[in-house]
Design a protein around this motif. Structure first.
Motif, mmCIF file in Angstrom:
data_model
loop_
_atom_site.group_PDB
_atom_site.id
_atom_site.type_symbol
_atom_site.label_atom_id
_atom_site.label_comp_id
_atom_site.label_asym_id
_atom_site.label_seq_id
_atom_site.Cartn_x
_atom_site.Cartn_y
_atom_site.Cartn_z
ATOM 1 N N ASP A 30 0.831 -1.297 0.005
ATOM 2 C CA ASP A 30 0.033 0.006 0.174
ATOM 3 C C ASP A 30 1.114 1.252 -0.019
ATOM 4 N N PHE A 31 1.224 1.919 -1.068
ATOM 5 C CA PHE A 31 1.926 2.991 -1.281
ATOM 6 C C PHE A 31 1.160 4.414 -1.098
ATOM 7 N N ASP A 32 2.096 5.237 -0.320
ATOM 8 C CA ASP A 32 1.499 6.399 -0.166
ATOM 9 C C ASP A 32 1.973 7.562 -0.998
ATOM 10 N N ASP A 33 1.522 7.910 -2.087
ATOM 11 C CA ASP A 33 2.167 8.901 -3.005
ATOM 12 C C ASP A 33 2.158 10.186 -2.303
ATOM 13 N N THR A 34 1.957 10.811 -1.128
ATOM 14 C CA THR A 34 1.991 11.875 -0.674
ATOM 15 C C THR A 34 3.582 12.205 -0.239
ATOM 16 N N ASN A 35 4.145 11.037 -0.034
ATOM 17 C CA ASN A 35 5.682 11.580 0.305
ATOM 18 C C ASN A 35 6.627 11.188 -0.725
#
Length: 57
Positions: A17-22
């Motif tokens: 589950d990748f978080d694109d915000t960082n």
């Protein structure tokens, strides 16, 4: 397990589950202008220097 053995249980699919915000945005540093560069040396000077570099090796 011996050398070269293959264990299928270690090859299962991994869900991430990748978080694109960082993440890094590659378009943040786009350059839409022109760049000019002059080093002040003539073509002959540059060729002489290249020959010197090649001779050093």
């Amino acid at each position: 397990m011996g050398f070269g053995s293959y264990d299928e249980s270690e090859q299962q699919e991994v869900e991430a589950d990748f978080d694109d915000t960082n993440g890094v945005r590659s378009d943040e540093n786009d350059h839409n202008g022109e760049i000019e560069f002059e080093n002040g040396a003539s073509s002959d000077e540059l060729l002489d220097r290249l020959k010197e570099i090649k001779d050093e090796t």
